[in-house]
Design a protein around this motif. Structure first.
Motif, mmCIF file in Angstrom:
data_model
loop_
_atom_site.group_PDB
_atom_site.id
_atom_site.type_symbol
_atom_site.label_atom_id
_atom_site.label_comp_id
_atom_site.label_asym_id
_atom_site.label_seq_id
_atom_site.Cartn_x
_atom_site.Cartn_y
_atom_site.Cartn_z
ATOM 1 N N GLU A 246 0.856 -1.179 0.000
ATOM 2 C CA GLU A 246 0.000 0.000 0.000
ATOM 3 C C GLU A 246 0.896 1.235 0.000
ATOM 4 O O GLU A 246 1.787 1.369 0.846
ATOM 5 C CB GLU A 246 -0.926 0.009 1.216
ATOM 6 N N MET A 247 0.663 2.144 -0.925
ATOM 7 C CA MET A 247 1.512 3.312 -1.074
ATOM 8 C C MET A 247 0.650 4.507 -1.456
ATOM 9 O O MET A 247 0.323 4.715 -2.629
ATOM 10 C CB MET A 247 2.575 3.049 -2.155
ATOM 11 N N PRO A 248 0.228 5.309 -0.487
ATOM 12 C CA PRO A 248 -0.572 6.479 -0.847
ATOM 13 C C PRO A 248 0.210 7.442 -1.727
ATOM 14 O O PRO A 248 1.426 7.577 -1.597
ATOM 15 C CB PRO A 248 -0.907 7.109 0.513
ATOM 16 N N ILE A 249 -0.486 8.084 -2.649
ATOM 17 C CA ILE A 249 0.100 9.109 -3.504
ATOM 18 C C ILE A 249 -0.499 10.444 -3.088
ATOM 19 O O ILE A 249 -1.720 10.595 -3.067
ATOM 20 C CB ILE A 249 -0.172 8.812 -4.988
ATOM 21 N N ALA A 250 0.363 11.397 -2.752
ATOM 22 C CA ALA A 250 -0.096 12.654 -2.164
ATOM 23 C C ALA A 250 0.235 13.843 -3.063
ATOM 24 O O ALA A 250 1.235 13.834 -3.785
ATOM 25 C CB ALA A 250 0.528 12.854 -0.788
ATOM 26 N N TRP A 251 -0.608 14.870 -2.976
ATOM 27 C CA TRP A 251 -0.378 16.140 -3.684
ATOM 28 C C TRP A 251 -0.585 17.270 -2.679
ATOM 29 O O TRP A 251 -1.622 17.363 -2.043
ATOM 30 C CB TRP A 251 -1.356 16.291 -4.846
ATOM 31 N N TRP A 252 0.446 18.101 -2.516
ATOM 32 C CA TRP A 252 0.334 19.272 -1.656
ATOM 33 C C TRP A 252 -0.043 20.459 -2.537
ATOM 34 O O TRP A 252 0.767 20.940 -3.337
ATOM 35 C CB TRP A 252 1.636 19.525 -0.909
ATOM 36 N N ALA A 253 -1.282 20.907 -2.403
ATOM 37 C CA ALA A 253 -1.840 21.937 -3.275
ATOM 38 C C ALA A 253 -1.994 23.259 -2.535
ATOM 39 O O ALA A 253 -2.155 23.299 -1.308
ATOM 40 C CB ALA A 253 -3.199 21.487 -3.812
ATOM 41 N N LEU A 254 -1.965 24.354 -3.294
ATOM 42 C CA LEU A 254 -2.361 25.633 -2.719
ATOM 43 C C LEU A 254 -3.847 25.579 -2.381
ATOM 44 O O LEU A 254 -4.599 24.797 -2.989
ATOM 45 C CB LEU A 254 -2.089 26.771 -3.700
ATOM 46 N N PRO A 255 -4.300 26.384 -1.419
ATOM 47 C CA PRO A 255 -5.716 26.308 -1.013
ATOM 48 C C PRO A 255 -6.687 26.433 -2.181
ATOM 49 O O PRO A 255 -7.715 25.755 -2.217
ATOM 50 C CB PRO A 255 -5.845 27.476 -0.031
ATOM 51 N N GLY A 256 -6.352 27.275 -3.144
ATOM 52 C CA GLY A 256 -7.257 27.438 -4.281
ATOM 53 C C GLY A 256 -7.060 26.414 -5.377
ATOM 54 O O GLY A 256 -7.751 26.458 -6.398
ATOM 55 N N GLY A 257 -6.129 25.493 -5.174
ATOM 56 C CA GLY A 257 -5.815 24.526 -6.215
ATOM 57 C C GLY A 257 -6.196 23.106 -5.887
ATOM 58 O O GLY A 257 -5.728 22.171 -6.548
ATOM 59 N N VAL A 258 -7.035 22.912 -4.870
ATOM 60 C CA VAL A 258 -7.382 21.561 -4.445
ATOM 61 C C VAL A 258 -8.134 20.813 -5.547
ATOM 62 O O VAL A 258 -7.857 19.635 -5.823
ATOM 63 C CB VAL A 258 -8.207 21.600 -3.147
ATOM 64 N N GLU A 259 -9.072 21.477 -6.202
ATOM 65 C CA GLU A 259 -9.838 20.813 -7.262
ATOM 66 C C GLU A 259 -8.910 20.386 -8.409
ATOM 67 O O GLU A 259 -9.046 19.280 -8.952
ATOM 68 C CB GLU A 259 -10.921 21.754 -7.796
ATOM 69 N N ARG A 260 -7.972 21.259 -8.759
ATOM 70 C CA ARG A 260 -6.999 20.926 -9.800
ATOM 71 C C ARG A 260 -6.158 19.721 -9.384
ATOM 72 O O ARG A 260 -5.927 18.797 -10.176
ATOM 73 C CB ARG A 260 -6.102 22.127 -10.065
#
Length: 567
Positions: A246-260
Motif C-alpha cells: 500500500e503506497m498512498p500518492i499525495a499532492w500538496w496543493a495551494l488552497p485554491g488549487g485543491v480541485e486541480r
C-alpha cells in the motif's frame, strides 16, 4: 534555429532566450573533475537545519556533513556559494575548526589526520540571502513568490548550478549520501513546509514558528534536495504498488488549487501504474510518492515532484511535463549518472518514456507522431550526447551563439531518439527487457526499498547490458550516435536494376545499420554488413526508405540530394 525555439517554448528546455550565467556565477557550475581533496572522502549523511524567512528572503542555520575517509585526510573541502557568511565550523564534539574560502569552496582544517575508513563530521553554520532563480528550474536558486491570496510561496530548484547555491555539500554527481538526508526547516506559522522523504514530525519552535522534520532514507542526488513553503492542503489517493504494498500518492496543493490537484491526481495514478508495469516498482516506497504545487514549471525532486504547470500544458491528451518529472524517479533518481557526461541517461531515457506512454495509451501511430512532432525537429548535432570526457552540467547545456541564445538540448531529444532506433535494431522484446533490467538489474532488487536499489550508472554499462541481452556487438551503434555529434547519412543510387544503399558517417566510422525499404507494396530488410547493401528494383514505384522512421539519420546532408529517395 527560431523554429526550434518555438517548439521548445514553455517546456523543460525553454531556456531559449536565457543568457549564460555571469562570470561570478560560473564557479557554481555543478560537476567538473573532482579535486583530490574531495575525492578523498565519501559522504555518508547530511543533516540540514535551516530557518527560512520569506519576508527577508533569507536563510540561517547549519549543515552537518558526515563522511568516510577514502584515503588519509586532514581537511574537508565543501562547495558553497560565497555570498553566504559562514559564522562557524565545528567538529563532532563541538570544537571550533579553522577554515578558509577558496573561491566557491570552504577548506576546513580537521585538526588532525583522519585515517582511511574512519568517519569524520563537520558542522557549518551560515546565513545569508540565497541566489534567486532567474529562470527556474533550469537557471536555479530560490523562488520567492506569493499565493493568489498573498501568502508566501517558496521553492528551490538547482539542477544547473548544484545544491551549493543554498547549502554546503560535495557538489558532484558521483557522491550521493549513502545514508540519506535529514531536513529540518523552520518556517512561520501557519505555513507548511514540504520536502523530500517522509515526515518525521512537526514541532513548535516558538515565536510563531514551526519546525518540519523530513527524512530521506535512501541516497539522493544533491540537486534533488528541496523545500517548498506555502499554506498547502494535502490531497491523497490510495494506491497499491505492483509489489502489493500500500503506497498512498499525495499532492500538496495551494488552497485554491485543491480541485486541480484532485483532477491531476487521477491522471498521475495512471502514470505511476504504467511506469511500474514497464520499469518495475516505484523506487521510493519507503518514503513517499508525492507532488507539490510550485511557483515554477517543474522539477524531479525525489519523492516530491515539483509541478507548476497549467491544465492546458498537455499534448496528446496527457500532462506530459508532470509525467516527465515522475519518470525521473526511475531515470535520474533510482539510476543516476555519476558524471554529467552521461546526463542523457536521465533525460534521454525520460523523454523516451513519454513516447512509450503515448504508444501504450494511443497506439503505435501516435508514438511515431509524438517523436516526429516534438523530438526530430529539435536536434542540433553540435556536440556528442555522451562524450568520453568528464563534463559539468553547464557544459552539457552549453549555451549556443544563436539569436536568441539557446542551450543544447540533444541529451534530451537526441538521447530519446537513440533509444527509439535501438529498439528497432534489437527488437521490442529485448528492448523492453533492457529497460526493466536497466532500472533493476536483479529482479530481486525490485522488492528492496532501503537504498540498495539506488545505483550509479554509465553509458558503457548500458551498452554492455544491451549487448548481453541482444547477443550483438553494438560498439558501432553507440559510438556513432553518442560519442560524436554528426548523424549518419544514407546515400542511395539506382544502377542496372538495383537499388544501392550506402551509409556515410563522419570519420568513416563503421555503421552496419540495416534498412527497411518499401517498394511495390512490400517491405524488404536490406542488410548492410559493411555499411553498404542493395536489392533488385524494377518498376515505376519510388522506393521508400525506412518507411516508419525508425532510424535516426540526417535527411538533409546526402552528398547527392538528387539521388536521395523518398523517406
Amino acid at each position: 534555429m527560431n523554429s526550434r525555439c518555438v517548439l521548445l517554448a514553455a517546456v523543460i528546455l525553454s531556456a531559449c532566450g536565457a543568457s549564460p550565467p555571469p562570470e561570478s556565477e560560473q564557479a557554481l557550475d555543478s560537476g567538473a573533475p573532482l579535486l583530490p581533496e574531495q575525492a578523498a572522502f565519501d559522504v555518508l549523511h547530511y543533516d540540514i537545519a535551516l530557518e527560512v524567512d520569506p519576508d527577508e528572503r533569507s536563510i540561517e542555520g547549519e549543515v552537518t556533513v558526515r563522511a568516510e575517509a577514502v584515503t588519509d585526510l586532514d581537511l574537508l573541502v565543501l562547495d558553497l556559494d560565497p555570498r553566504y557568511e559562514v559564522t562557524a565550523v565545528r567538529d563532532a564534539a563541538g570544537g571550533e575548526l579553522e577554515f578558509e574560502w577558496r573561491g566557491a569552496q570552504l577548506w576546513i582544517q580537521l585538526g588532525g589526520t583522519v585515517r582511511t575508513g574512519d568517519e569524520v563530521a563537520a558542522t557549518v553554520a551560515y546565513r545569508g540571502q540565497p541566489r534567486e532563480a532567474p529562470l527556474p528550474p533550469w537557471d536555479g536558486g530560490f523562488t520567492w513568490e506569493t499565493t493568489p491570496e498573498g501568502e508566501p510561496w517558496v521553492g528551490v530548484s538547482c539542477q544547473m548550478h548544484g545544491a551549493d547555491v543554498w547549502w554546503p555539500c560535495k557538489d558532484h554527481p558521483s557522491d550521493e549520501p549513502d545514508h540519506g538526508v535529514d531536513l529540518r526547516f523552520t518556517v512561520p506559522e501557519p505555513l507548511e513546509c514540504v520536502s523530500n522523504g517522509r515526515l518525521i514530525g512537526v514541532s513548535d519552535a516558538g515565536d510563531g514558528r514551526r519546525t518540519f522534520h523530513w527524512q530521506v532514507s535512501t541516497p539522493i542526488n544533491n540537486y534533488d534536495v528541496t523545500l517548498n513553503i506555502a499554506p498547502f492542503v494535502k490531497v491523497e489517493r490510495a494506491y497499491t504498488s505492483v509489489t502489493g504494498e500500500e503506497m498512498p500518492i499525495a499532492w500538496w496543493a495551494l488552497p485554491g488549487g485543491v480541485e486541480r490537484a484532485e483532477r491531476l491526481l487521477d491522471e498521475y495514478v495512471d502514470f505511476v501504474r504504467f511506469l511500474e508495469e514497464e520499469l518495475g516498482p516505484y523506487p521510493f516506497r519507503a518514503d513517499k510518492c508525492g507532488v507539490v504545487d510550485t511557483p515554477y514549471l517543474a522539477m524531479e525532486h525525489q519523492t516530491v515532484i515539483a509541478y507548476g504547470g497549467e491544465d492546458d500544458q498537455s499534448r496528446f491528451d496527457f500532462h506530459w511535463i508532470l509525467f516527465h518529472e515522475l519518470v525521473h524517479e526511475w531515470w535520474g533518481n533510482l539510476v543516476s549518472a555519476s558524471d554529467w557526461r552521461d546526463f542523457w541517461l536521465h533525460e534521454g531515457f525520460d523523454g523516451y518514456m513519454e513516447a512509450r506512454y503515448v504508444e501504450a495509451r494511443q497506439g503505435r501511430d501516435a508514438y511515431h507522431r509524438y517523436l516526429d512532432e516534438f523530438y526530430k525537429p529539435t536536434l542540433l548535432n553540435r556536440a556528442p550526447v555522451a562524450p568520453f570526457e568528464t563534463r559539468t552540467m553547464g557544459q552539457i547545456f552549453a549555451t549556443l551563439d544563436t539569436d536568441p541564445p539557446s542551450r543544447d538540448a540533444d541529451a534530451y531529444f537526441k538521447g530519446a531518439l537513440v533509444l527509439h532506433t535501438l529498439r528497432h535494431l534489437i527488437g521490442d522484446e529485448t528492448f523492453a527487457t533492457a529497460l526493466r533490467r536497466w532500472a533493476y538489474p536483479d529482479p530481486a532488487s525490485e522488492a528492496v526499498t532501503d537504498g540498495r536499489q539506488c545505483r550509479f550508472a554509465s553509458t558503457e554499462e548500458f551498452q554492455a547490458l544491451v549487448e548481453r541481452l541482444s547477443g550483438q556487438d553494438l560498439d558501432w551503434f553507440f559510438h556513432v550516435y553518442l560519442r560524436q555529434p554528426e548523424l549518419p547519412v544514407l546515400v542511395t543510387e539506382v544502377r542496372e536494376g538495383e537499388l544501392h544503399l550506402e551509409w556515410h558517417v563522419a570519420g568513416e566510422l563503421e555503421f552496419p545499420m540495416p534498412v527497411e525499404v518499401e517498394t511495390g507494396g512490400e517491405r524488404v530488410r536490406v542488410e548492410m554488413p559493411v555499411g553498404r547493401g542493395s536489392l533488385s528494383w524494377v518498376g515505376d514505384d519510388e522506393p521508400v526508405l525506412d518507411p516508419d522512421g525508425w532510424i535516426l539519420r540526417d535527411l538533409e546532408e546526402a552528398e547527392d540530394p538528387s539521388q536521395n529517395l523518398a523517406s
